[in-house]
Write a protein that holds these residues in place. Structure first.
Motif, PDB file in Angstrom:
ATOM      1  N   UNK A 207       0.855  -1.181   0.000  1.00  0.00           N
ATOM      2  CA  UNK A 207       0.000   0.000   0.000  1.00  0.00           C
ATOM      3  C   UNK A 207       0.895   1.236   0.000  1.00  0.00           C
ATOM      4  N   UNK A 208       0.648   2.124  -0.956  1.00  0.00           N
ATOM      5  CA  UNK A 208       1.376   3.398  -0.986  1.00  0.00           C
ATOM      6  C   UNK A 208       0.447   4.496  -0.487  1.00  0.00           C
ATOM      7  N   UNK A 209       0.967   5.305   0.423  1.00  0.00           N
ATOM      8  CA  UNK A 209       0.146   6.364   0.987  1.00  0.00           C
ATOM      9  C   UNK A 209       0.937   7.662   1.076  1.00  0.00           C
ATOM     10  N   UNK A 210       0.257   8.770   0.855  1.00  0.00           N
ATOM     11  CA  UNK A 210       0.879  10.085   0.986  1.00  0.00           C
ATOM     12  C   UNK A 210       1.155  10.372   2.452  1.00  0.00           C
ATOM     13  N   UNK A 211       2.355  10.895   2.734  1.00  0.00           N
ATOM     14  CA  UNK A 211       2.718  11.230   4.109  1.00  0.00           C
ATOM     15  C   UNK A 211       3.359  12.607   4.148  1.00  0.00           C
ATOM     16  N   UNK A 212       3.300  13.225   5.303  1.00  0.00           N
ATOM     17  CA  UNK A 212       3.928  14.522   5.473  1.00  0.00           C
ATOM     18  C   UNK A 212       3.648  15.067   6.859  1.00  0.00           C
ATOM     19  N   UNK A 213       4.383  16.092   7.209  1.00  0.00           N
ATOM     20  CA  UNK A 213       4.178  16.757   8.493  1.00  0.00           C
ATOM     21  C   UNK A 213       4.800  18.139   8.416  1.00  0.00           C
ATOM     22  N   UNK A 214       4.769  18.844   9.511  1.00  0.00           N
ATOM     23  CA  UNK A 214       5.390  20.165   9.572  1.00  0.00           C
ATOM     24  C   UNK A 214       6.904  20.064   9.674  1.00  0.00           C
ATOM     25  N   UNK A 215       7.415  18.836   9.884  1.00  0.00           N
ATOM     26  CA  UNK A 215       8.844  18.664  10.120  1.00  0.00           C
ATOM     27  C   UNK A 215       9.447  17.667   9.136  1.00  0.00           C
TER      28      UNK A 215
END
Length: 291
Positions: A207-215
């Motif tokens: 499963x590929x999923x978009x990830x991200x954060x403020x850091x």
């Protein structure tokens, strides 16, 4: 430079005082040896030996040439033997370029054992993210988290690191715990620079999923620390977070899922390596095999 080989043959003939005995020692036909010495004399322009049916005698020029040649041949033999010892017995200073996170987490715990095995070696470590020039700079090898782009470099895989997902209990209490990779897009996911998605695997399923954060950052240590400070979910190899797992500061989430293993490479400028470099690479490959 053929005359250098003939010089060594000439020294053996003089030592044996016989073409036949010298040829037997050298493992070559007597006629070939005689022809090579004749060629040497012609290239010099002087007769070096008086030949008789029973023995050989040095001419005046031959005596002078023998005294000089014998020293040159002996120096060459000693140089060859010393280089052979370098291949057989590790010694000298090993200069290594490697990332600081890998050095402190994986290499440092192994160094006492390796240093005890090879007391003749000293170590010079350059902890830097930059790709050093192995041709122009005095490094024996570099450890890198990606295969080198330059085609003239030799890369050997010494370890494969498998990232898994970890988060602080406090973060999970505040934001909930994901139960499927698709839910990660709703969370703060602490990533390395230039990474916008994670591909997670469970047996044959991916499963590929978009990830991200403020850091975002380029330091594993910083990402681990931010995870402990409840700033998000991290994807790190288990070895990196062993202490935090043991203390309860982090715990694994989505335990059936993991990211693809990434390779760690020992990079050198040549395949012909001295013993100090060979043994170091072999040691790391053996000790890190189970990581």
């Amino acid at each position: 430079m053929e005359y250098l080989n003939d010089m060594a043959l000439f020294v053996e003939v003089v030592k044996a005082r016989s073409f036949r005995r010298a040829a037997e020692t050298l493992g070559m036909p007597n006629s070939t040896l005689s022809r090579r010495i004749s060629f040497l004399e012609k290239s010099i322009g002087l007769r070096l030996l008086h030949r008789t049916t029973r023995r050989i005698e040095l001419t005046e020029a031959g005596q002078l040439y023998y005294e000089r040649s014998k020293r040159i041949v002996e120096e060459a033999r000693i140089a060859h033997e010393q280089l052979g010892e370098m291949v057989a017995r590790p010694s000298g200073v090993l200069r290594v370029s490697l990332p600081v996170d890998f050095a402190t987490t994986y290499l440092a715990p192994l160094l006492p054992e390796f240093a005890a095995l090879y007391p003749g070696m000293d170590f010079d470590f350059d902890l830097t993210p930059r790709n050093v020039d192995l041709v122009a700079e005095p490094f024996d090898l570099a450890i890198r988290m990606a295969a080198p782009q330059a085609s003239n470099l030799i890369a050997r895989v010494i370890a494969r690191l498998t990232p898994r997902l970890y988060a602080a209990p406090g973060y999970l209490e505040q934001n909930g715990e994901p139960h499927h990779p698709s839910e990660l897009k709703q969370h703060q996911c602490l990533t390395m620079q230039n990474i916008g998605s994670w591909v997670l695997h469970r047996e044959a399923e991916s499963v590929e999923t978009t990830v991200g954060s403020r850091f975002r950052g380029n330091s594993v240590a910083m990402i681990r620390r931010l995870a402990v400070l409840e700033m998000g979910i991290s994807a790190l190899p288990e070895r990196v977070v062993m202490e935090e797992l043991a203390s309860g500061q982090l715990r694994r989430i989505l335990p059936e899922w993991q990211l693809a293993a990434t390779s760690v490479y020992a990079v050198t400028e040549t395949r012909l390596l001295p013993a100090k470099t060979q043994r170091f690479i072999e040691f790391l490959r053996e000790r890190l095999r189970e990581v």
